[in-house]
Motif scaffolding. Structure first.
Motif, PDB file in Angstrom:
ATOM      1  N   ASN A  50      -4.076   6.830  -6.152  1.00  0.00           N
ATOM      2  CA  ASN A  50      -4.097   6.923  -4.690  1.00  0.00           C
ATOM      3  C   ASN A  50      -4.807   8.188  -4.207  1.00  0.00           C
ATOM      4  O   ASN A  50      -5.479   8.176  -3.172  1.00  0.00           O
ATOM      5  N   SER A  54      -8.079   7.621  -2.056  1.00  0.00           N
ATOM      6  CA  SER A  54      -8.061   8.196  -0.706  1.00  0.00           C
ATOM      7  C   SER A  54      -9.206   9.180  -0.524  1.00  0.00           C
ATOM      8  O   SER A  54      -9.833   9.233   0.541  1.00  0.00           O
ATOM      9  N   ILE A  57     -12.392   7.344   0.073  1.00  0.00           N
ATOM     10  CA  ILE A  57     -12.407   6.695   1.393  1.00  0.00           C
ATOM     11  C   ILE A  57     -12.535   7.735   2.512  1.00  0.00           C
ATOM     12  O   ILE A  57     -13.325   7.551   3.442  1.00  0.00           O
ATOM     13  N   THR A  68     -11.228  13.356   9.773  1.00  0.00           N
ATOM     14  CA  THR A  68      -9.990  13.178   9.011  1.00  0.00           C
ATOM     15  C   THR A  68      -9.431  14.551   8.629  1.00  0.00           C
ATOM     16  O   THR A  68     -10.097  15.576   8.785  1.00  0.00           O
ATOM     17  N   ASN A 159     -11.610   0.289  10.773  1.00  0.00           N
ATOM     18  CA  ASN A 159     -11.502  -1.087  10.269  1.00  0.00           C
ATOM     19  C   ASN A 159     -12.881  -1.637   9.896  1.00  0.00           C
ATOM     20  O   ASN A 159     -13.065  -2.221   8.829  1.00  0.00           O
ATOM     21  N   LEU A 162     -14.234   0.271   6.774  1.00  0.00           N
ATOM     22  CA  LEU A 162     -13.519  -0.043   5.531  1.00  0.00           C
ATOM     23  C   LEU A 162     -13.684  -1.503   5.121  1.00  0.00           C
ATOM     24  O   LEU A 162     -13.727  -1.814   3.926  1.00  0.00           O
ATOM     25  N   PHE A 176      -4.170  -2.995   7.128  1.00  0.00           N
ATOM     26  CA  PHE A 176      -3.892  -1.614   6.691  1.00  0.00           C
ATOM     27  C   PHE A 176      -3.211  -0.843   7.796  1.00  0.00           C
ATOM     28  O   PHE A 176      -3.232  -1.238   8.961  1.00  0.00           O
ATOM     29  N   LEU A 178      -2.734   3.104   9.528  1.00  0.00           N
ATOM     30  CA  LEU A 178      -3.283   4.456   9.665  1.00  0.00           C
ATOM     31  C   LEU A 178      -2.276   5.367  10.352  1.00  0.00           C
ATOM     32  O   LEU A 178      -1.480   4.901  11.171  1.00  0.00           O
ATOM     33  N   GLU A 192      -2.843   8.954   3.806  1.00  0.00           N
ATOM     34  CA  GLU A 192      -3.684   8.498   2.690  1.00  0.00           C
ATOM     35  C   GLU A 192      -4.189   7.100   3.011  1.00  0.00           C
ATOM     36  O   GLU A 192      -3.613   6.410   3.859  1.00  0.00           O
ATOM     37  N   ILE A 193      -5.253   6.700   2.347  1.00  0.00           N
ATOM     38  CA  ILE A 193      -5.724   5.318   2.481  1.00  0.00           C
ATOM     39  C   ILE A 193      -5.884   4.796   1.065  1.00  0.00           C
ATOM     40  O   ILE A 193      -6.772   5.221   0.318  1.00  0.00           O
ATOM     41  N   SER A 194      -4.953   3.920   0.691  1.00  0.00           N
ATOM     42  CA  SER A 194      -4.841   3.513  -0.710  1.00  0.00           C
ATOM     43  C   SER A 194      -4.196   2.136  -0.782  1.00  0.00           C
ATOM     44  O   SER A 194      -3.776   1.601   0.242  1.00  0.00           O
ATOM     45  N   CYS A 198      -2.594  -0.518   2.332  1.00  0.00           N
ATOM     46  CA  CYS A 198      -3.591  -1.534   2.697  1.00  0.00           C
ATOM     47  C   CYS A 198      -3.247  -2.816   1.944  1.00  0.00           C
ATOM     48  O   CYS A 198      -2.755  -2.748   0.817  1.00  0.00           O
TER      49      CYS A 198
END
Ligand code: TMP
Length: 236
Positions: A50, A54, A57, A68, A159, A162, A176, A178, A192-194, A198
């Motif tokens: 992750n 992340s 991303i 971010t 969106n 990604l 996902f 956020l 995180e974006i993982s 998502c």
């Protein structure tokens, strides 16, 4: 940059202070929870995956004009980020029907959602993250009107970026979540974006490659996280 005091321990991450008051370290754990902590487990190397996913991303989003909290990945489990005053609102985007949307509205799983659906949830575990709308956010002052407008436009841009990012890697971005926070007068994308936050389906087979494998005991959880890691962080 070295970690100092533990500021907060969440279900999947620990936040540490640093010698710079504007920066904190996110430490990614292997712990996994679902259904507000009702289901608990450990997934081998989830934290490492992750953190790397992340990082990739956040870098992609920054390169495309999304601000971010990401500063740099320090090592396998630690990410240096800007300290945020978290806005207690989870911003969810859905491109394909799954999860709570299907349950709540009786929609068939895998139905394409065009235009995508955007929802807000209150970040509050004891209350089980209830769904809220802009009116709640305004009256209870969880965010200003300007911030709400920003969450919607920024989320929509994320969106699009990604969806394309994952599609190029053979993955369908189903939905996902956020989280955003305030930093020196600016609203930044945080957390995180993982595969934890998502839903990711194999574009060809439709196979689930995310935390739903853990939530619903679908098996091969670690293998699928590894696959996402390779597709996102591999050089190809
Ligand atoms: P949902 O279908 O359960 O409402 O979830 C929508 C998306 O948000 C899904 O990709 C998983 C993510 N999510 C989180 O990251 N944390 C949460 O606590 C929940 C409920 C969902």
């Amino acid at each position: 940059m070295k970690r100092q005091k533990q500021l907060y321990e969440g279900k999947a991450k620990i936040i540490y202070s640093t010698d710079d008051p504007d920066l904190v370290i996110q430490y990614f754990k292997d712990d996994a929870t679902a259904f507000d902590g009702l289901k608990k487990g450990t997934l081998v190397d989830k934290g490492v995956i992750n953190n790397h996913v992340s990082t990739k991303i956040f870098q992609h989003l920054e390169e495309n004009g999304v601000a971010t909290h990401f500063v740099e990945r320090l090592n396998d489990r630690e990410m240096l980020v800007k300290s945020l005053e978290i806005i207690p609102v989870e911003v969810v985007f859905r491109n394909v029907a799954a999860g709570s949307l299907c349950k709540r509205l009786g929609i068939e799983e895998a139905k394409l959602l065009a235009p995508p659906i955007q929802e807000f949830f209150l970040k509050d575990d004891p209350l089980h993250d209830p769904m809220i709308n802009e009116s709640h956010i305004k009256t209870f002052e969880w965010a200003t009107e300007t911030e709400v407008a920003f969450l919607k436009t920024s989320g929509s841009k994320v969106n699009q970026l990604l969806t394309d990012f994952f599609k190029a890697r053979g993955i369908r971005l189903v939905d996902f979540k956020l989280e955003y926070g305030r930093h020196k007068g600016e609203v930044l994308l945080g957390d995180e974006i993982s595969p934890d936050g998502c839903r990711l389906w194999d574009w060809k087979t439709g196979e689930k490659m995310d935390k739903d494998r853990f939530r619903f005991d679908l098996g091969s959880v670690e293998e699928k996280y590894q696959e996402v890691y390779k597709l996102v962080c591999g050089d190809g």
